[in-house]
Design a protein around this motif. Structure first.
Motif, mmCIF file in Angstrom:
data_model
loop_
_atom_site.group_PDB
_atom_site.id
_atom_site.type_symbol
_atom_site.label_atom_id
_atom_site.label_comp_id
_atom_site.label_asym_id
_atom_site.label_seq_id
_atom_site.Cartn_x
_atom_site.Cartn_y
_atom_site.Cartn_z
ATOM 1 N N ILE A 1 -1.429 4.237 6.014
ATOM 2 C CA ILE A 1 -0.165 3.990 4.907
ATOM 3 C C ILE A 1 1.038 3.264 5.912
ATOM 4 N N SER A 2 1.271 3.889 7.035
ATOM 5 C CA SER A 2 2.345 3.252 7.776
ATOM 6 C C SER A 2 2.073 1.850 8.243
ATOM 7 N N SER A 3 0.628 1.714 8.517
ATOM 8 C CA SER A 3 0.281 0.338 8.851
ATOM 9 C C SER A 3 0.585 -0.705 7.650
ATOM 10 N N MET A 4 0.193 -0.151 6.584
ATOM 11 C CA MET A 4 0.545 -1.046 5.441
ATOM 12 C C MET A 4 1.778 -1.282 5.268
ATOM 13 N N GLY A 5 2.819 -0.042 5.400
ATOM 14 C CA GLY A 5 4.225 -0.360 5.434
ATOM 15 C C GLY A 5 4.907 -1.375 6.147
ATOM 16 N N ILE A 6 4.373 -1.206 7.466
ATOM 17 C CA ILE A 6 4.815 -2.705 8.383
ATOM 18 C C ILE A 6 4.506 -3.956 7.713
ATOM 19 N N LEU A 7 3.397 -4.045 7.145
ATOM 20 C CA LEU A 7 3.043 -5.367 6.541
ATOM 21 C C LEU A 7 3.790 -6.049 5.399
ATOM 22 N N VAL A 8 4.275 -4.565 4.582
ATOM 23 C CA VAL A 8 4.948 -4.930 3.275
ATOM 24 C C VAL A 8 6.516 -4.974 3.860
ATOM 25 N N CYS A 9 6.900 -4.470 4.634
ATOM 26 C CA CYS A 9 8.377 -4.488 5.044
ATOM 27 C C CYS A 9 8.366 -5.999 5.724
ATOM 28 N N LEU A 10 7.507 -6.546 6.442
ATOM 29 C CA LEU A 10 7.436 -7.900 6.928
ATOM 30 C C LEU A 10 7.627 -8.917 5.846
ATOM 31 N N ILE A 11 7.033 -8.923 4.622
ATOM 32 C CA ILE A 11 7.152 -9.781 3.548
ATOM 33 C C ILE A 11 8.391 -9.566 3.145
ATOM 34 N N THR A 12 9.012 -8.372 2.835
ATOM 35 C CA THR A 12 10.471 -7.920 2.188
ATOM 36 C C THR A 12 11.265 -8.487 3.068
ATOM 37 N N THR A 13 11.321 -8.453 4.457
ATOM 38 C CA THR A 13 12.344 -8.958 5.211
ATOM 39 C C THR A 13 12.595 -10.504 4.945
ATOM 40 N N ILE B 1 1.753 -1.126 -4.535
ATOM 41 C CA ILE B 1 0.403 -1.981 -4.601
ATOM 42 C C ILE B 1 -0.463 -1.545 -3.305
ATOM 43 N N GLY B 2 0.417 -1.700 -1.982
ATOM 44 C CA GLY B 2 -0.368 -1.460 -0.967
ATOM 45 C C GLY B 2 -0.774 -0.265 -0.762
ATOM 46 N N VAL B 3 -0.352 0.848 -1.145
ATOM 47 C CA VAL B 3 -0.486 2.374 -0.968
ATOM 48 C C VAL B 3 -2.246 2.340 -2.109
ATOM 49 N N ALA B 4 -1.964 1.637 -3.227
ATOM 50 C CA ALA B 4 -3.149 1.626 -4.080
ATOM 51 C C ALA B 4 -4.382 0.992 -3.372
ATOM 52 N N ILE B 5 -4.067 -0.152 -2.728
ATOM 53 C CA ILE B 5 -5.257 -0.747 -1.653
ATOM 54 C C ILE B 5 -5.819 0.153 -0.549
ATOM 55 N N VAL B 6 -4.830 0.753 0.120
ATOM 56 C CA VAL B 6 -5.184 1.690 1.208
ATOM 57 C C VAL B 6 -6.264 2.747 0.344
ATOM 58 N N LYS C 1 -9.238 14.068 -6.207
ATOM 59 C CA LYS C 1 -9.864 12.655 -6.389
ATOM 60 C C LYS C 1 -8.776 11.734 -5.695
ATOM 61 N N ASN C 2 -9.314 10.505 -5.305
ATOM 62 C CA ASN C 2 -8.525 9.665 -4.408
ATOM 63 C C ASN C 2 -7.299 9.176 -5.447
ATOM 64 N N TRP C 3 -7.456 8.967 -6.732
ATOM 65 C CA TRP C 3 -6.058 8.515 -7.345
ATOM 66 C C TRP C 3 -5.052 9.645 -7.408
ATOM 67 N N GLU C 4 -5.485 10.800 -7.364
ATOM 68 C CA GLU C 4 -4.330 11.822 -7.210
ATOM 69 C C GLU C 4 -3.735 11.714 -5.909
ATOM 70 N N LEU C 5 -4.412 11.382 -4.905
ATOM 71 C CA LEU C 5 -3.711 11.299 -3.745
ATOM 72 C C LEU C 5 -2.824 10.117 -3.653
ATOM 73 N N PHE C 6 -3.120 8.866 -4.636
ATOM 74 C CA PHE C 6 -2.411 7.798 -4.699
ATOM 75 C C PHE C 6 -1.007 8.288 -5.094
ATOM 76 N N LEU C 7 -1.201 8.997 -6.184
ATOM 77 C CA LEU C 7 -0.018 9.322 -6.873
ATOM 78 C C LEU C 7 0.898 10.218 -6.345
ATOM 79 N N CYS C 8 0.294 10.886 -5.444
ATOM 80 C CA CYS C 8 1.480 11.800 -4.182
ATOM 81 C C CYS C 8 2.246 10.676 -3.494
#
Length: 767
Positions: free
Chosen positions: A331-343, A375-380, A401-408
């Motif tokens: 999740i943190s790895s995805m966060g770095i990529l998302v923040c890069l685009i956001t910046t 979106i990134g969290v859903a992919i991960v 279930k994995n979708w429950e963890l996505f919602l968390c």
């Protein structure tokens, strides 16, 4: 249970690659900032003097015929003074903190090693008695190593942040001569350097530590991830001293400079005649930047550790599913990529041309990063988790279930955004709450204080509901693991959050440098506009830090309760209730200490500034230079001396309670401190932020209403300055330090849980 789509090899490549991408991106941003030259060679002000965008980048100075080179040289001198002051303070602070670090590391080793009497024999696992696990001595050694790793990473994060901020402040001032958009980009890019370095370093060091520890632990993942919790403890204990020490430093200087300069002598903020002005600007870097960096790194490390500890005793750990185990890191790895685009949205895709576009641009950063991260969290979640698995839930395994963890994760992410926006509503002078506070200055400082306090208390309501809903949803779906990943969700966009946060102090410094270098009032207006937006975003950053701290400490609390083998925490038993009521008192005791420290340091500062104004001939006329060094020394000495008692209170409480009263009372103390600490922290930061922006609202005089209260030096303005001065220690010292108090006590209890469970509760055993 099924397996994840992403193979283990993929995980081993993805995490370090994302971390390296983050580091490379931050170095690239730093290179772009470095192209703005701060030297007095003719024509060396910036590479973009040419007609880059088709319209001339001519400078206000040229238009007004002021000597350009003189200004650049002055800016360079002031920048050096601020940078040297900040570096020498941090070195002094780190010497003291280093001694503590070594002493505490020895303590961890002795306490955890003594659980099994320093034996080197394997022992039955805590949660599965049929299996054999590594000896307690190994946990002691590896917990100590991970504590030192976390501490060093935290210190480096803070130090690098401060270096970047002091590098960028004069460059922001010089770019402000070409327009507010140029200055914004320099300040924001510098903030991004810090944000990405910290997020990527935190991830990389943790990932490397896990892999190195695995060489020894092999299949004993329970022991491995228990030892890793030391990483979070190291990160937060350094953050505590950084936050408290830096907070006392910055506010002693700020209060001293404001009270004598603005209220008594009627000179502008950051006037070079004010002896405390360099100390004030140094303080912005050591408190708001170095302290904030260490603080958010601590939150990040702890939420990762809390999630990993719970996962190691769930199906991920039992079945040795490495990819699912690393879900928090992915999740943190995805966060770095998302923040890069956001910046890129702030620096490259859209250009800021007017002052009114600054705050929306910063707010859009939060919205864009949250939407993309969802979106990134859903992919991960879809690629890295099996479709269903079990999570440890106080002695039983709960099917998730994995979708429950996505919602968390998503609920944590969006709760963070809500907290951010509510904080902005209560602290930005664009909305009615702050305007009402400014209006109350008509009748003096007393009504201003009353309105400000009421605003702070009221601003707690919605964030607490947001945190409560996040806790309920995530716990219902995935027990304590759900809460840990919700906290990670809130912190997943840490790189953008930190960029926005660091932007504030950099702009504040830029304004100070413009004033001290004697630049035209039009430049000061631009830097003030950058700073006012920065003030609000700093409050948003503190809101994030406090909200995530609440979720992190609850997740750590859950891990502690499981590790200490407490079946239920029953408030009706006297052991727990006495802990609860004492724990709820601790944030007040801690706040009292930090507020008093700022007060006594500010007292010395006020006396020194007055002495200089009274005894140095020609100082008020601008013919003589003030003695800046003495003021810097007062702030340094006060903060180093005063940071030790509050730090000791937080670090020693869990040890004393755990050893003498046992794990049940300690669980009460942690719950009490969490519940009361969050409330005080939110109200303190927002009250202080509102008073600060009410003052800026009057000074800017942008609306008809504001002009009836101004100008600078009027009675309402003086009342606003007093409110701002009271709010300074609230918003920058005690408020932000409280979130470290609640996290640090929880993570420390978790690290020492094996010792407390075996040898704790001496008093109850005697009687």
């Amino acid at each position: 249970m099924g397996s994840a789509l992403l193979p283990d090899l993929g995980t081993e490549i993805v995490i370090p690659v994302c971390a390296v991408v983050g580091i490379v991106f931050s170095l690239f941003q730093w290179y772009l900032v470095s192209r703005v030259k701060v030297s007095s060679e003719r024509g060396a002000t910036s590479p973009s003097n040419s007609n880059k965008n088709g319209y001339g980048d001519y400078l206000i100075e040229e238009e007004e015929g002021i000597n350009d080179q003189n200004v650049v040289a002055k800016c360079a001198d002031i920048q050096n003074a601020i940078s040297e002051g900040a570096t020498s303070f941090l070195f002094t602070e780190y010497q003291y903190v280093g001694i503590f670090m070594v002493a505490f590391a020895i303590l961890i080793f002795l306490f955890l090693g003594s659980v099994e009497g320093f034996s080197t024999k394997s022992q039955p696992c805590t949660y599965n008695k049929e299996k054999m696990c590594k000896p307690a001595l190994a946990t002691a050694i590896f917990s100590t190593i991970s504590f030192l790793l976390g501490a060093v990473t935290s210190v480096i994060s803070g130090f690098l942040g401060m270096k970047i901020a002091t590098y960028a402040n004069a460059r922001t001032t010089l770019e402000a001569r070409k327009g507010v958009g140029k200055a914004f980009i320099v300040a924001f890019r510098s903030g991004a350097v810090m944000g990405f370095l910290l997020a990527a370093n935190g991830l990389l060091v943790l990932y490397i530590a896990i892999n190195l520890f695995k060489l020894y632990y092999g299949d004993d993942w329970e022991g491995l991830f228990e030892a890793i919790t030391g990483y979070g403890l190291g990160g937060s204990s350094m953050a505590l001293f950084g936050r408290v020490g830096g907070g006392i430093y910055t506010k002693a200087a700020d209060v001293g400079a404001d009270l004598v300069g603005k209220v008594e002598r009627n000179i502008p903020e950051d006037d070079p005649r004010n002896p405390a002005v360099i100390a004030d600007n140094v303080g912005d870097n050591v408190g708001d930047i170095a302290g904030m960096g260490s603080d958010l790194f601590g939150s990040y490390a702890e939420s990762s550790c809390a999630a990993l500890v719970v996962a190691s005793i769930s199906s991920f750990g039992i079945e040795h599913d490495f990819t699912s185990m690393c879900y928090p890191l992915l999740i943190s790895s995805m966060g770095i990529l998302v923040c890069l685009i956001t910046t890129l949205f702030a620096t490259d895709f859209f250009e800021i041309k007017a002052v009114k576009e600054i705050e929306p641009a910063l707010k859009n950063q939060l919205i864009i990063s949250t939407v993309l991260m969802t979106i990134g969290v859903a992919i991960v979640t879809w690629t890295c988790l099996p479709s269903s698995f079990t999570i440890f839930n106080f002695g039983t395994q709960k099917v998730v279930k994995n979708w429950e963890l996505f919602l968390c994760v998503a609920v944590g992410l969006w709760a963070g955004l809500i907290i951010g926006f509510v904080t902005e509503y209560y602290t930005s002078n664009a909305y009615s709450p702050v305007q009402d506070v400014a209006d109350s200055c008509r009748t003096g400082a007393a009504t201003n204080v009353i309105f400000g306090l009421a605003l702070g208390y009221k601003s707690v309501i919605i964030p607490i509901f947001a945190i409560a809903i996040a806790i309920f949803v995530s716990f219902s779906f995935a027990a304590m693991y759900g809460i840990a990943v919700a906290a990670l969700g809130m912190l997943s966009t840490i790189a953008t959050g930190l960029a926005i946060d660091a932007y504030g102090p950099i702009s504040d410094n830029a304004g100070g440098i413009a004033e001290m270098a004697g630049m035209s009032h039009r430049i000061r207006e631009r830097t003030d506009a950058l700073d006012a937006a920065g003030n609000t975003t700093a409050a948003i950053g503190k809101g994030f830090a406090i909200g995530s701290a609440a979720l992190v400490s609850l997740a750590l609390f859950g891990a502690f309760v499981s590790r200490a083998a407490i079946s239920t925490v029953d408030v009706l038993t006297p052991k727990v209730f006495i802990g609860l009521i004492v724990g709820a008192m601790l944030p007040y005791w801690f706040s009292a200490m930090t507020m008093k420290s700022v007060g006594s340091a500010a007292l010395k500062m006020v006396e020194e500034v007055r002495r200089q104004f009274n005894t140095i001939p020609g100082l008020m006329e601008g013919l003589a230079k003030p003695d800046y060094a003495t003021c810097v020394k007062i702030s340094t000495d006060a903060s180093i001396k005063e940071m030790i008692p509050p730090g000791a209170l937080v670090m020693l409480t869990p040890l004393i309670v755990g050893i003498f009263f046992g794990v049940e009372t300690l669980s009460g103390v942690l719950a009490g401190a969490l519940v009361s600490g969050v409330q005080i922290a939110i109200s303190a930061s927002n009250t202080g932020g509102a008073w600060d922006n009410a003052k800026k609202y009057i000074e800017a005089g942008a609306s008809e209403h504001a002009r009836t209260l101004g100008p600078k030096g009027s009675e309402p303005h003086k009342a606003a300055v007093i409110g701002d001065t009271i709010g300074d220690p609230l918003k920058d010292t005690s408020g932000p330090s409280l979130n470290i108090l609640i996290k640090l006590m929880a993570v420390e209890s978790l690290v020492f849980a094996p010792f407390f469970a075996t040898h704790g509760g001496i008093l109850f055993k005697i009687f």
